[in-house]
Design a protein around this motif. Structure first.
Motif, PDB file in Angstrom:
ATOM      1  N   VAL A  18       0.734  -1.147  -0.015  1.00 44.78           N
ATOM      2  CA  VAL A  18      -0.156  -0.175   0.148  1.00 44.78           C
ATOM      3  C   VAL A  18       0.883   1.057  -0.076  1.00 44.78           C
ATOM      4  O   VAL A  18       0.687   2.193  -0.544  1.00 44.78           O
ATOM      5  CB  VAL A  18      -0.951  -0.160   1.283  1.00 44.78           C
ATOM      6  N   LYS A  27       0.724  10.293  -3.819  1.00 44.49           N
ATOM      7  CA  LYS A  27      -0.230  10.473  -3.204  1.00 44.49           C
ATOM      8  C   LYS A  27       0.278  11.073  -1.719  1.00 44.49           C
ATOM      9  O   LYS A  27       1.646  10.608  -1.444  1.00 44.49           O
ATOM     10  CB  LYS A  27      -1.131   9.501  -2.835  1.00 44.49           C
ATOM     11  N   VAL A  32      -3.254  11.650   4.345  1.00 43.77           N
ATOM     12  CA  VAL A  32      -4.351  10.572   3.983  1.00 43.77           C
ATOM     13  C   VAL A  32      -4.427   9.600   5.071  1.00 43.77           C
ATOM     14  O   VAL A  32      -5.307   9.275   5.532  1.00 43.77           O
ATOM     15  CB  VAL A  32      -4.028   9.866   2.726  1.00 43.77           C
ATOM     16  N   PHE A  33      -3.241   9.153   5.427  1.00 43.17           N
ATOM     17  CA  PHE A  33      -3.081   8.045   6.671  1.00 43.17           C
ATOM     18  C   PHE A  33      -3.684   8.827   7.895  1.00 43.17           C
ATOM     19  O   PHE A  33      -4.713   7.991   8.434  1.00 43.17           O
ATOM     20  CB  PHE A  33      -1.707   7.615   6.931  1.00 43.17           C
ATOM     21  N   GLY A  36      -7.639   8.993   8.047  1.00 43.77           N
ATOM     22  CA  GLY A  36      -8.009   7.464   8.032  1.00 43.77           C
ATOM     23  C   GLY A  36      -8.014   7.038   9.476  1.00 43.77           C
ATOM     24  O   GLY A  36      -9.014   6.556  10.068  1.00 43.77           O
ATOM     25  N   ALA A  37      -6.699   7.080   9.915  1.00 43.76           N
ATOM     26  CA  ALA A  37      -6.487   6.739  11.283  1.00 43.76           C
ATOM     27  C   ALA A  37      -7.420   7.205  12.505  1.00 43.76           C
ATOM     28  O   ALA A  37      -7.886   6.979  13.313  1.00 43.76           O
ATOM     29  CB  ALA A  37      -5.024   6.982  11.716  1.00 43.76           C
TER      30      ALA A  37
ATOM     31  N   SER B  93      -7.452   1.471   9.720  1.00 43.31           N
ATOM     32  CA  SER B  93      -8.159   2.601   9.205  1.00 43.31           C
ATOM     33  C   SER B  93      -7.200   3.587   8.234  1.00 43.31           C
ATOM     34  O   SER B  93      -7.684   3.936   7.355  1.00 43.31           O
ATOM     35  CB  SER B  93      -8.792   3.480  10.210  1.00 43.31           C
ATOM     36  N   GLY B  94      -6.364   3.963   8.669  1.00 47.41           N
ATOM     37  CA  GLY B  94      -5.063   4.614   8.075  1.00 47.41           C
ATOM     38  C   GLY B  94      -4.916   3.993   6.745  1.00 47.41           C
ATOM     39  O   GLY B  94      -4.875   4.639   5.813  1.00 47.41           O
ATOM     40  N   ILE B  95      -4.287   2.909   6.905  1.00 49.00           N
ATOM     41  CA  ILE B  95      -3.898   2.039   5.792  1.00 49.00           C
ATOM     42  C   ILE B  95      -4.967   1.803   4.790  1.00 49.00           C
ATOM     43  O   ILE B  95      -4.734   2.109   3.439  1.00 49.00           O
ATOM     44  CB  ILE B  95      -3.231   0.584   6.095  1.00 49.00           C
ATOM     45  N   ALA B  97      -7.341   4.003   3.980  1.00 47.82           N
ATOM     46  CA  ALA B  97      -7.543   5.116   3.553  1.00 47.82           C
ATOM     47  C   ALA B  97      -6.619   5.462   2.474  1.00 47.82           C
ATOM     48  O   ALA B  97      -6.783   6.043   1.479  1.00 47.82           O
ATOM     49  CB  ALA B  97      -7.596   6.434   4.768  1.00 47.82           C
ATOM     50  N   VAL B  98      -5.283   5.247   2.744  1.00 49.17           N
ATOM     51  CA  VAL B  98      -4.242   5.271   1.739  1.00 49.17           C
ATOM     52  C   VAL B  98      -4.389   4.430   0.668  1.00 49.17           C
ATOM     53  O   VAL B  98      -4.340   4.858  -0.718  1.00 49.17           O
ATOM     54  CB  VAL B  98      -2.917   4.852   2.235  1.00 49.17           C
ATOM     55  N   ALA B  99      -4.700   3.284   0.832  1.00 51.41           N
ATOM     56  CA  ALA B  99      -5.209   2.364  -0.212  1.00 51.41           C
ATOM     57  C   ALA B  99      -6.514   2.709  -1.110  1.00 51.41           C
ATOM     58  O   ALA B  99      -6.201   2.572  -2.346  1.00 51.41           O
ATOM     59  CB  ALA B  99      -5.656   0.671   0.271  1.00 51.41           C
ATOM     60  N   GLU B 101      -7.294   5.973  -1.545  1.00 50.88           N
ATOM     61  CA  GLU B 101      -6.720   7.100  -2.219  1.00 50.88           C
ATOM     62  C   GLU B 101      -5.850   6.689  -3.454  1.00 50.88           C
ATOM     63  O   GLU B 101      -5.963   7.327  -4.391  1.00 50.88           O
ATOM     64  CB  GLU B 101      -5.790   7.730  -1.126  1.00 50.88           C
ATOM     65  N   CYS B 102      -5.038   5.546  -3.577  1.00 48.96           N
ATOM     66  CA  CYS B 102      -4.545   5.205  -4.481  1.00 48.96           C
ATOM     67  C   CYS B 102      -5.185   4.375  -5.498  1.00 48.96           C
ATOM     68  O   CYS B 102      -4.539   3.834  -6.542  1.00 48.96           O
ATOM     69  CB  CYS B 102      -3.382   4.163  -3.837  1.00 48.96           C
ATOM     70  N   MET B 104      -6.472   1.498  -5.111  1.00 51.64           N
ATOM     71  CA  MET B 104      -6.490  -0.089  -5.258  1.00 51.64           C
ATOM     72  C   MET B 104      -7.626  -0.724  -5.028  1.00 51.64           C
ATOM     73  O   MET B 104      -7.875  -1.834  -5.573  1.00 51.64           O
ATOM     74  CB  MET B 104      -5.551  -0.227  -4.078  1.00 51.64           C
TER      75      MET B 104
END
Lengths: 175, 234
Positions: A18, A27, A32-33, A36-37, B93-95, B97-99, B101-102, B104
């Motif tokens: 990822v 990105k 972004v992390f 989300g976190a 949750s963070g990972i 969100a990154v996935a 955004e990319c 995936m």
């Protein structure tokens, strides 16, 4: 190179995959992390009250010996299915209540340990099944559908298969 | 244990009663709703009955001291457990969100498309339906719980429209719900964190067993749905 299992590889690999994709696609990984976190924070806060209630109730039932009584009563049936009797209440609770199952799972791990047969079956059961009734209620409710057209019996068949399979899978991979 | 007193409700109308009696926060890994809604009166009666029975049986069996200790101390365990899971939840949750955004999610959806066309033959020509379904499945696979539910609800509405807005579920809708009630998650992070916390040296060593279990359960669900669910209108 030393030997490693798929379990050791999966988590770091997922994270690397990822993060690398984010880097290649330019990105803003960091912000972004963080966005989300933050959601994880809110989720945990919203689960805590339910966990306090359910763990207190389950803990009292366990301490009084009531749960042991239930387990003993279920033992002959469980044995016939090749399923550990200690985990049977978890299998019954799992389709009904997500946080209830989680609370029970935590109590069970304390009692039987993580590397025991029972502890592993419980973990596999938790990982491989879902809160069936909740999911069905949300989806059918949202679609304003009154009749499930056999979805509930089919979903319960899946739960039953998952329960039996969890014991079989632990036998297969750990014995 | 849980189901006995309410069994008639399930038979009568699980969807309506189920919402009231069993709706609660569906746990972690699939963090679907942000509110804790611990059921209506039914759950309350059940909890009251269990605590009363614990008190009486504890006194009878001489375990009253242990019951008292549990009543006092379990809440701290619950708080400690939440704290333990807090890190896991934030990380994933963070990972996730990154996935997302990319893009995936879009890749996996494309990979899943051929399988989904096999599973939902009547909806395969409807572009909107197939897209909604594949996005939901992808979110489930990646453990994007927050995203999976709204996408699933959208898929259900699209399926309903495609089926002609009938009051009962079409075969496709039933199958879709069955697939969602089976677990599709690739990494059971919550379970692994709990095992780690209890001292497991390799908490993810259950992974192949979890995949086998989830796969067999899903397969059984799909087969059962093909047997139990009838085409609407027949």
């Amino acid at each position: 190179m030393t030997a490693f299992g798929v379990g050791d590889l999966a988590v770091p690999l997922a994270i690397v995959l990822v993060f690398l994709t984010a880097a290649i696609r330019k990105k803003d990984l960091f912000s972004v992390f963080l966005t989300g976190a933050k959601e994880g924070l809110a989720t945990t806060a919203s689960v805590l009250p339910a966990l306090v209630l359910l763990m207190t109730v389950i803990g009292m039932a366990r301490a009084s010996g009531l749960l042991g009584l239930l387990t003993a009563a279920a033992a002959p049936l469980a044995e016939r299915l090749g399923f550990p009797a200690e985990v049977l209440p978890l299998a019954l609770l799992r389709p009904l209540s997500g946080s209830g199952a989680l609370a029970f799972f935590e109590e069970l791990l304390k009692e039987v340990g993580t590397e025991s047969y029972e502890g592993r079956v419980a973990a596999v059961l938790m990982g491989g099944t879902e809160t069936t009734f909740y999911t069905a209620a949300v989806y059918f409710g949202a679609a304003e559908v009154r009749k499930g057209n056999g979805a509930i019996p089919a979903a319960l068949t899946a739960d039953f298969a998952g329960t039996v399979a969890s014991a079989l899978a632990v036998h297969l991979f750990f014995r | 244990m849980y189901s006995l007193p309410y069994y008639p409700f399930f038979v009568k109308d699980i969807f309506r009663q189920g919402c009231v009696f069993f709706s609660e926060y569906p746990f972690i890994g699939r963090n679907r709703l942000s509110q804790t809604r611990l059921g209506g009166g039914g759950t309350g009666y059940f909890l009251a009955a269990v605590t009363a029975a614990s008190l009486i049986y504890g006194a009878y069996s001489g375990n009253l001291q242990a019951v008292s200790a549990a009543a006092l101390g379990e809440c701290s365990h619950a708080a400690a457990l939440s704290l333990e899971l807090l890190g896991t939840l934030c990380l994933w949750s963070g990972i996730s969100a990154v996935a997302e955004e990319c893009g995936m999610t879009a890749w996996t959806a494309r990979l899943l498309a051929p399988v989904l066309k096999l599973l939902f033959p009547t909806a395969r020509r409807d572009e909107k339906v197939m897209k909604a379904i594949s996005m939901n499945m992808t979110a489930n696979l990646l453990g994007l719980g927050n995203a999976a539910t709204p996408l699933g609800i959208k898929a259900m509405k699209e399926l309903k429209r495609a089926g002609g807005n009938l009051p009962s579920a079409t075969k496709d809708m039933a199958l879709f719900v069955v697939i969602n009630t089976a677990s599709l998650q690739i990494l059971p992070t919550t379970v692994a964190t709990l095992r780690l916390g209890e001292g497991s040296p390799a908490p993810m060593d259950i992974l192949p067993a979890v995949w086998l279990t989830g796969g067999l359960s899903l397969l059984a669900g799909i087969l059962a749905a093909k047997i139990f669910c009838r085409e609407a209108g027949s």
